[in-house]
Design a protein around this motif. Structure first.
Motif, PDB file in Angstrom:
ATOM      1  N   MET A  17      -5.969  -4.530  -2.734  1.00 23.76           N
ATOM      2  CA  MET A  17      -6.003  -3.067  -2.734  1.00 23.76           C
ATOM      3  C   MET A  17      -5.917  -2.531  -1.303  1.00 23.76           C
ATOM      4  N   LEU A  18      -6.672  -3.146  -0.384  1.00 25.92           N
ATOM      5  CA  LEU A  18      -6.600  -2.734   1.022  1.00 25.92           C
ATOM      6  C   LEU A  18      -5.192  -2.935   1.580  1.00 25.92           C
ATOM      7  N   THR A  19      -4.549  -4.041   1.188  1.00 29.69           N
ATOM      8  CA  THR A  19      -3.183  -4.322   1.631  1.00 29.69           C
ATOM      9  C   THR A  19      -2.248  -3.202   1.170  1.00 29.69           C
ATOM     10  N   GLU A  20      -2.365  -2.807  -0.091  1.00 30.08           N
ATOM     11  CA  GLU A  20      -1.496  -1.749  -0.612  1.00 30.08           C
ATOM     12  C   GLU A  20      -1.772  -0.409   0.056  1.00 30.08           C
ATOM     13  N   VAL A  21      -3.048  -0.093   0.282  1.00 33.72           N
ATOM     14  CA  VAL A  21      -3.401   1.162   0.946  1.00 33.72           C
ATOM     15  C   VAL A  21      -2.815   1.186   2.359  1.00 33.72           C
ATOM     16  N   ALA A  22      -3.037   0.120   3.123  1.00 34.81           N
ATOM     17  CA  ALA A  22      -2.547   0.062   4.508  1.00 34.81           C
ATOM     18  C   ALA A  22      -1.023   0.143   4.557  1.00 34.81           C
ATOM     19  N   THR A  23      -0.354  -0.524   3.635  1.00 35.45           N
ATOM     20  CA  THR A  23       1.110  -0.485   3.587  1.00 35.45           C
ATOM     21  C   THR A  23       1.586   0.938   3.302  1.00 35.45           C
ATOM     22  N   LYS A  24       0.956   1.609   2.330  1.00 34.10           N
ATOM     23  CA  LYS A  24       1.328   2.993   1.998  1.00 34.10           C
ATOM     24  C   LYS A  24       1.124   3.932   3.183  1.00 34.10           C
ATOM     25  N   ASN A  59      -3.109  -2.498 -15.913  1.00 32.24           N
ATOM     26  CA  ASN A  59      -3.774  -1.786 -17.000  1.00 32.24           C
ATOM     27  C   ASN A  59      -4.918  -0.880 -16.545  1.00 32.24           C
ATOM     28  N   ARG A  60      -5.073  -0.664 -15.260  1.00 35.04           N
ATOM     29  CA  ARG A  60      -6.189   0.177 -14.812  1.00 35.04           C
ATOM     30  C   ARG A  60      -5.851   0.919 -13.541  1.00 35.04           C
ATOM     31  N   LEU A  61      -6.564   2.022 -13.376  1.00 35.69           N
ATOM     32  CA  LEU A  61      -6.463   2.797 -12.146  1.00 35.69           C
ATOM     33  C   LEU A  61      -7.403   2.171 -11.124  1.00 35.69           C
ATOM     34  N   TYR A  62      -6.992   2.168  -9.870  1.00 37.25           N
ATOM     35  CA  TYR A  62      -7.875   1.690  -8.809  1.00 37.25           C
ATOM     36  C   TYR A  62      -8.580   2.857  -8.116  1.00 37.25           C
ATOM     37  N   PHE A  63      -7.867   3.966  -7.962  1.00 42.38           N
ATOM     38  CA  PHE A  63      -8.392   5.125  -7.244  1.00 42.38           C
ATOM     39  C   PHE A  63      -8.332   6.353  -8.140  1.00 42.38           C
ATOM     40  N   GLY A  64      -9.262   7.275  -7.923  1.00 44.23           N
ATOM     41  CA  GLY A  64      -9.258   8.522  -8.667  1.00 44.23           C
ATOM     42  C   GLY A  64      -9.926   9.609  -7.860  1.00 44.23           C
ATOM     43  N   GLN A  65      -9.858  10.829  -8.396  1.00 44.50           N
ATOM     44  CA  GLN A  65     -10.497  11.943  -7.710  1.00 44.50           C
ATOM     45  C   GLN A  65     -11.847  12.276  -8.323  1.00 44.50           C
ATOM     46  N   SER A  66     -12.234  11.486  -9.320  1.00 48.50           N
ATOM     47  CA  SER A  66     -13.561  11.660  -9.909  1.00 48.50           C
ATOM     48  C   SER A  66     -14.002  10.346 -10.542  1.00 48.50           C
ATOM     49  N   GLU A  67     -15.293  10.237 -10.712  1.00 51.08           N
ATOM     50  CA  GLU A  67     -15.837   9.067 -11.384  1.00 51.08           C
ATOM     51  C   GLU A  67     -15.340   9.009 -12.825  1.00 51.08           C
ATOM     52  N   ALA A  68     -15.303  10.190 -13.464  1.00 57.00           N
ATOM     53  CA  ALA A  68     -14.898  10.262 -14.871  1.00 57.00           C
ATOM     54  C   ALA A  68     -13.474   9.751 -15.084  1.00 57.00           C
ATOM     55  N   SER A  69     -12.571  10.074 -14.175  1.00 58.87           N
ATOM     56  CA  SER A  69     -11.180   9.628 -14.346  1.00 58.87           C
ATOM     57  C   SER A  69     -11.075   8.105 -14.316  1.00 58.87           C
ATOM     58  N   LEU A  70     -11.888   7.449 -13.517  1.00 59.39           N
ATOM     59  CA  LEU A  70     -11.862   5.982 -13.460  1.00 59.39           C
ATOM     60  C   LEU A  70     -12.580   5.360 -14.652  1.00 59.39           C
ATOM     61  N   LEU A  71     -13.637   6.009 -15.117  1.00 56.88           N
ATOM     62  CA  LEU A  71     -14.342   5.500 -16.295  1.00 56.88           C
ATOM     63  C   LEU A  71     -13.470   5.599 -17.546  1.00 56.88           C
ATOM     64  N   ARG A  85      -6.024  11.548   7.256  1.00 56.02           N
ATOM     65  CA  ARG A  85      -6.517  12.626   6.387  1.00 56.02           C
ATOM     66  C   ARG A  85      -5.429  13.196   5.486  1.00 56.02           C
ATOM     67  N   GLY A  86      -4.289  13.532   6.043  1.00 57.86           N
ATOM     68  CA  GLY A  86      -3.236  14.179   5.273  1.00 57.86           C
ATOM     69  C   GLY A  86      -2.512  13.268   4.304  1.00 57.86           C
ATOM     70  N   ASP A  87      -2.513  11.974   4.587  1.00 50.25           N
ATOM     71  CA  ASP A  87      -1.734  11.035   3.775  1.00 50.25           C
ATOM     72  C   ASP A  87      -2.575  10.192   2.821  1.00 50.25           C
ATOM     73  N   PHE A  88      -3.891  10.275   2.932  1.00 50.80           N
ATOM     74  CA  PHE A  88      -4.733   9.352   2.173  1.00 50.80           C
ATOM     75  C   PHE A  88      -4.610   9.541   0.666  1.00 50.80           C
ATOM     76  N   ALA A  89      -4.222  10.718   0.217  1.00 53.90           N
ATOM     77  CA  ALA A  89      -4.086  10.970  -1.229  1.00 53.90           C
ATOM     78  C   ALA A  89      -3.064  10.036  -1.880  1.00 53.90           C
ATOM     79  N   GLN A  90      -2.225   9.392  -1.087  1.00 53.08           N
ATOM     80  CA  GLN A  90      -1.256   8.441  -1.625  1.00 53.08           C
ATOM     81  C   GLN A  90      -1.924   7.272  -2.348  1.00 53.08           C
ATOM     82  N   VAL A  91      -3.208   7.049  -2.070  1.00 56.34           N
ATOM     83  CA  VAL A  91      -3.903   5.940  -2.738  1.00 56.34           C
ATOM     84  C   VAL A  91      -3.940   6.139  -4.248  1.00 56.34           C
TER      85      VAL A  91
END
Length: 196
Positions: free
Chosen positions: A174-181, A132-144, A119-125
């Motif tokens: 992406m899962l590999t990078e998340v798990a590593t982080k 050239n693109r974001l994989y994760f965001g805090q809103s749909e709009a930011s990714l669009l 919970r506390g560390d997940f924001a690292q994603v």
């Protein structure tokens, strides 16, 4: 075995109570109910009568059949010890994962489990990006805004969104990078990636 229908939010609550990989919904409910029943069976002390004597009712324990006792012992033995740090494997059962029919469904389910475990560390994603693109965001709009045809979806039970139009190989990366982080070692990262 009987089958019952339950609401999605209740199912999510039951799944969030998973303490080890492979724990079935029945095992989780049994464990939760046994704890509740144990707490409810505390000794009963009646109100003092008109005299100064206080009578204490002797605690009666329900008869426990050997099969039920074995289930209780199994649930207690398999519980995650208090103080042990959470791992995504504590939140994913093979039954729940196999219930997700699509790669995108499994991808979102695994990310949600990683979020619950960290919970506390997940924001690292939010730091994980492609060239050239974001994989994760805090809103749909930011990714669009960050790219065309990203097909963003919310990660269940989180405040985060993830793009889902990438191929399975990219999702595994992406899962590999998340798990590593989040601090998983190479063998655990491979196990997480292979869940997809």
């Amino acid at each position: 075995m009987k089958t019952i229908e339950i609401d999605d939010d209740l199912y999510q609550f039951i799944a969030s109570q998973t303490q080890q990989i492979g724990e079935s919904a029945s095992d989780i409910l049994r464990r939760l109910l046994i704890v509740s029943l144990t707490e409810a069976q505390a000794p009963v002390v009646p109100v003092a009568q008109k005299t100064t004597e206080v009578q204490v009712k002797e605690e009666t324990k329900p008869e426990v059949k050997p099969a039920a006792q074995a289930v209780v012992e199994k649930a207690v033995a398999s519980a995650v010890p208090v103080g042990k740090s959470s791992s995504v494997f504590d939140f994913i059962s093979p039954q729940d994962l196999s219930a997700e029919q699509s790669v995108v469904g499994r991808f979102l389910f695994i990310l949600s489990a990683l979020s619950r475990a960290h919970r506390g560390d997940f924001a690292q994603v939010l730091e994980i990006k492609g060239r050239n693109r974001l994989y994760f965001g805090q809103s749909e709009a930011s990714l669009l805004e960050a790219g065309s045809s990203t097909n963003p979806k919310p990660i269940p039970n989180t405040d985060f969104w993830v793009i889902t139009n990438s191929n399975t190989t990219r999702k595994k990366m992406m899962l590999t990078e998340v798990a590593t982080k989040l601090g998983y070692d190479a063998a655990e990262v491979e196990r997480i990636r292979d869940l997809l």
